[in-house]
Design a protein around this motif. Sequence first.
Motif, PDB file in Angstrom:
ATOM      1  N   GLN A  17       2.744 -14.826   3.682  1.00 12.44           N
ATOM      2  CA  GLN A  17       4.082 -14.293   3.426  1.00 12.44           C
ATOM      3  C   GLN A  17       4.027 -13.097   2.471  1.00 12.44           C
ATOM      4  OE1 GLN A  17       7.231 -15.009   4.654  1.00 12.44           O
ATOM      5  NE2 GLN A  17       6.208 -16.275   6.183  1.00 12.44           N
ATOM      6  N   ARG A  18       3.049 -12.217   2.735  1.00 15.13           N
ATOM      7  CA  ARG A  18       2.969 -10.989   1.940  1.00 15.13           C
ATOM      8  C   ARG A  18       3.476  -9.834   2.781  1.00 15.13           C
ATOM      9  NH1 ARG A  18      -1.753 -12.841  -0.546  1.00 15.13           N
ATOM     10  NH2 ARG A  18      -3.044 -12.040   1.139  1.00 15.13           N
ATOM     11  N   GLN A  19       4.159  -8.895   2.145  1.00 11.31           N
ATOM     12  CA  GLN A  19       4.665  -7.739   2.877  1.00 11.31           C
ATOM     13  C   GLN A  19       4.433  -6.473   2.069  1.00 11.31           C
ATOM     14  OE1 GLN A  19       8.953  -7.661   3.074  1.00 11.31           O
ATOM     15  NE2 GLN A  19       9.189  -8.596   1.078  1.00 11.31           N
ATOM     16  N   LYS A  20       4.342  -5.366   2.789  1.00 10.54           N
ATOM     17  CA  LYS A  20       4.200  -4.077   2.142  1.00 10.54           C
ATOM     18  C   LYS A  20       4.991  -3.071   2.982  1.00 10.54           C
ATOM     19  CE  LYS A  20       0.496  -0.803   1.323  1.00 10.54           C
ATOM     20  NZ  LYS A  20      -0.941  -0.603   1.525  1.00 10.54           N
ATOM     21  N   ALA A  21       6.026  -2.492   2.370  1.00 13.61           N
ATOM     22  CA  ALA A  21       6.805  -1.485   3.091  1.00 13.61           C
ATOM     23  C   ALA A  21       6.039  -0.174   3.028  1.00 13.61           C
ATOM     24  CB  ALA A  21       8.182  -1.328   2.467  1.00 13.61           C
ATOM     25  N   VAL A  22       5.963   0.508   4.156  1.00 14.64           N
ATOM     26  CA  VAL A  22       5.190   1.748   4.184  1.00 14.64           C
ATOM     27  C   VAL A  22       5.973   2.864   4.881  1.00 14.64           C
ATOM     28  CG1 VAL A  22       2.924   0.651   4.180  1.00 14.64           C
ATOM     29  CG2 VAL A  22       4.064   1.085   6.351  1.00 14.64           C
ATOM     30  N   MET A  23       5.547   4.096   4.617  1.00 15.38           N
ATOM     31  CA  MET A  23       6.016   5.221   5.411  1.00 15.38           C
ATOM     32  C   MET A  23       4.792   6.064   5.766  1.00 15.38           C
ATOM     33  SD  MET A  23       5.989   8.390   3.659  1.00 15.38           S
ATOM     34  CE  MET A  23       7.232   9.226   4.562  1.00 15.38           C
ATOM     35  N   ALA A  28       1.701 -12.924   7.827  1.00 12.64           N
ATOM     36  CA  ALA A  28       2.709 -13.948   8.118  1.00 12.64           C
ATOM     37  C   ALA A  28       2.354 -15.295   7.512  1.00 12.64           C
ATOM     38  CB  ALA A  28       2.891 -14.078   9.629  1.00 12.64           C
ATOM     39  N   THR A  87       5.485   2.856  11.722  1.00 14.17           N
ATOM     40  CA  THR A  87       5.359   1.565  11.048  1.00 14.17           C
ATOM     41  C   THR A  87       6.225   1.565   9.804  1.00 14.17           C
ATOM     42  OG1 THR A  87       3.117   1.369  11.868  1.00 14.17           O
ATOM     43  CG2 THR A  87       3.703  -0.018   9.996  1.00 14.17           C
ATOM     44  N   ILE A  88       6.998   0.494   9.611  1.00 13.05           N
ATOM     45  CA  ILE A  88       7.851   0.416   8.426  1.00 13.05           C
ATOM     46  C   ILE A  88       7.440  -0.727   7.490  1.00 13.05           C
ATOM     47  CG2 ILE A  88       9.878   1.575   9.379  1.00 13.05           C
ATOM     48  CD1 ILE A  88      11.019  -1.099  10.180  1.00 13.05           C
ATOM     49  N   LEU A  89       6.682  -1.673   8.036  1.00 13.64           N
ATOM     50  CA  LEU A  89       6.303  -2.825   7.225  1.00 13.64           C
ATOM     51  C   LEU A  89       4.943  -3.346   7.704  1.00 13.64           C
ATOM     52  CD1 LEU A  89       8.184  -4.247   5.072  1.00 13.64           C
ATOM     53  CD2 LEU A  89       8.613  -5.998   6.782  1.00 13.64           C
ATOM     54  N   GLU A  90       4.074  -3.664   6.739  1.00 15.30           N
ATOM     55  CA  GLU A  90       2.841  -4.388   7.072  1.00 15.30           C
ATOM     56  C   GLU A  90       3.003  -5.773   6.468  1.00 15.30           C
ATOM     57  OE1 GLU A  90      -0.149  -2.200   4.997  1.00 15.30           O
ATOM     58  OE2 GLU A  90       0.043  -0.417   6.264  1.00 15.30           O
ATOM     59  N   TYR A  91       2.464  -6.786   7.147  1.00 11.66           N
ATOM     60  CA  TYR A  91       2.656  -8.124   6.586  1.00 11.66           C
ATOM     61  C   TYR A  91       1.501  -9.055   6.904  1.00 11.66           C
ATOM     62  CZ  TYR A  91       4.401  -8.535  11.340  1.00 11.66           C
ATOM     63  OH  TYR A  91       4.523  -8.452  12.698  1.00 11.66           O
ATOM     64  N   GLU A 147       2.309  -5.668  11.983  1.00 10.11           N
ATOM     65  CA  GLU A 147       3.165  -4.579  11.550  1.00 10.11           C
ATOM     66  C   GLU A 147       4.536  -4.697  12.191  1.00 10.11           C
ATOM     67  OE1 GLU A 147       0.014  -0.979  10.774  1.00 10.11           O
ATOM     68  OE2 GLU A 147       1.245  -0.891  12.581  1.00 10.11           O
ATOM     69  N   ARG A 148       5.529  -4.227  11.456  1.00  6.71           N
ATOM     70  CA  ARG A 148       6.859  -4.073  12.040  1.00  6.71           C
ATOM     71  C   ARG A 148       7.049  -2.570  12.193  1.00  6.71           C
ATOM     72  NH1 ARG A 148      11.005  -7.875   9.322  1.00  6.71           N
ATOM     73  NH2 ARG A 148       9.871  -9.296  10.692  1.00  6.71           N
TER      74      ARG A 148
END
Lengths: 278, 250, 348
Positions: free
Chosen positions: C79-85, C76, C70-74, C268-269
């Motif tokens: 329109q909130r996003q959180k980049a994750v590792m 839609a 997973t690289i991004l949680e959002y 998730e992206r």
Amino acid sequence: MKRLQLVDSPYLVKEAKVCEVRQMTEHEKYFKLMLRDEPDLDHEPGQFVMVSIFGVGEAPISICSSPTKKGYFELVVRKVGKVTSAIHRLEVGDTVGIRGPFGRGFPVRILEGNDLLFVAGGLGLVPLRSLVDFVIDNRRDFGRVHILLGCRSPKDILFKDEVESWARRIDVDFSCTVDRADPDWKGNVGLITSLIPGVDLDPTRTFAVVVGPPIMYRFVIKELLKKGIPEKQIIVSLERHMKCGIGKCGHCQIGNYYCCQDGPVFSYDEIKDNLEAL
Amino acid sequence: MKKVKVAFFDFACCEGCQLQVANMGDLLVDLLDRIELVEFREVMSERGGDYEVAVVEGSITTHHDIERIKKIREKAKILIAYGACACTGGVNGMKNDFDLEDVKRYVYQDKADWFDTVPTMAVDQVVKVDYYVPGCPVYIPEFVRVLKCVLQGLPYKVPDYAVCVECKFNENECMYDKGITCLGPITRAGCNSWCTNNGNICYGCRGMVSNPNKNAQMEVLKRYGIPLEWIINKFNMYNRAKEIQPQEKE
Amino acid sequence: MDQYYRLNKTECREFVGALTSRYQVVAPVKRGEKSFVFARISSPDEIASPEEYIPTIIPPKKYFFPQRETILEYDAVAQRQKAVMEYEKVVIFGVRTCDLAGIQCLNMVFSERPRDVNYLIRKNKLIIIGMECWDYCDEHALCALMDNHLPKGGYDLFFSDLGDYHLIHVNTEVGEEIVRSIGVFTEATGEDLKRLQEFREKKRSAFDTGIDLSHPELMDLFANCEDARVWEELGERCLSCGNCTTVCPTCYCFDVIDEINLDLRTGERFRIWDSCQNEDFAKVAGGESFREERSGRQRHRYLRKFKYPLAKYSRFFCTGCGRCSRACMAQIHIKETIKALIAERAGV
């Protein structure tokens, strides 16, 4: 598995507001966008962005406006798949995600002071428009400007009003051709290659900028070389499948190049020996 | 959010796909927040009413089936073919290898004249299908993914690469290394190599990739000493009626 | 100065036991008759015997660059996003030199700008304990041709089996800390190092490359091979199953996919391994594919190992592990391809 929040991930998107939408043709829509947190996209003509719709995905889209237009940027999107279908549903006031601008755009510094021959086929006009408008807005900095436009049929001509305004300008030499005419069409009929022999140009000081469908390049370049335009003065922009935009995912690779980072703009001498380029 | 009205229908099949859906557990509860079931034989006694989405299991094998599926198509805005029988004809397609009259006599014997039959067809050989969820039975994570695409109004594309891709992700020992034939190399992925993860071979229930290298596959079989006829039989088990159509891709 | 320790084989069990009590440890374990995987171990008995070992189905790249991440949680709607590792702190035990080379290649790719933050953070959470091979694992290995049969860094600790004991090279402070905290090691002497040299000397003859090409010659072979008939021949045999790229320690292509939850707003992206051998890999939205033929896709795979990375990273991206050859049902073998190219160039 633990999860960490990243503040510097290259996958974070910038928020942009849709401020204008226009249906251009059956499959193409025009979008005017403004970034929420930045005054400008700060791009070069010929660069692209990844357009992101949360829950759907991302797609690479050429920027079709010139950076001389401040405060907004423009895209034209052809509806062909999942992401572009979702983009087509956007309305004025909606928010969309943007990553980029990415890639190497047209070499405007090198083009300055030279004559330009624009060759646009079909949807190729979209990325090329960013440069045409840039040149028109800085018209004094360039030599002679020729624009050749080829389309499938008159109804497929994008930016019709603008194209007509280019045709009316005294500082632009404009020609257009269609593959199939309709009854009202009074212009040329035939392939875009047929327009090239008739252009009056000085090959030593002319840069040809060519954008169109993959099939077009080989034929157009052959004609341009016949005119005596040197290989490094022929500039193309190539379309490839892209997923990351940052030179990692591998989809856009053309031989040794990553189109998303090293391109999408290349000079013909850079790619002529590359088996997968044209 | 307004709930979408969904109806489940079955034609010639074992209803195993319906059973998979009925056994979804918590996921089904979440799903029911989004959809309103108006017809579902295995879990509901009452039925009827309008629907927007028709989820169709089973293949078309009688004249009556043909009329019924056409009516469903007329009523439904969206039609999902789910399961191998609906998508490719499934095991019912094996019938098409025999004379129809012989088949009828064999199955129904002296009552054969009472029954009507036509060659097995996948649903899209009779009516337009908007979404496919292949597999015998359907792989529930994919089924849910497709439903979400339906709810989002977006297309879904069945993967067009081999089951081997997912099987390798899961680090299963290759069946060919064990001297066992497997249809993974030419079968469409999307099931997360469900069968091979559990020690079984791939039976090709999801249909063939759109452009399989048939000659190369035959060479491989020859090398492993597997008769071609054997593999064709194995593949025909699910795919005799037809191949799934290649779909649009982003 | 280089730091070396001895570990008597009688203490090996104690060492691995202590390691598993302090860390999550993964090591090669037997998966089937002829296959191994890196998997979590809780006891030293689970580790595959080095005599039996052949490279695992998937190389340890899966810890650095997981199959799906997973690289991004959002949200839609908001329109909130959180980049994750995502990461796990893991000790990878028993990494052979071919796989150490593979990790070094991936390090170069992901640290090139624009950097891949997910990879770079994750790699620093992993501890690598390497292990030396004294002979080819099987007929597919070509590590000596690629010059990856000897350790060239890329590990915290490195084990060389010298008969009744292991000689351990400490390459990092993290490695030193492990040695110090698990008190079963003794300091190595000059004698031990001499013994290591003798073993490595013997390795020379054991690792006959079988292909008489220097690296500049190998480079040259692939520099001008675009038109070779070999590619057509491989194209005819290839099934496009993608096995060769999935198991390759230096293949890193990926797809990016969105998965929305049933609430149709959060999701998730993620990125997931992809393969240049898949039909759609280089297909653009309009339907045009830039490597439509299997021959072109196979050529692309080889050039990504033997040509393109030389210009960019000055090294071959084939580590010589032989996994692609082992995993190919059509028996497209890397050594045979190289030999066919040589023969073709010689006009045979």
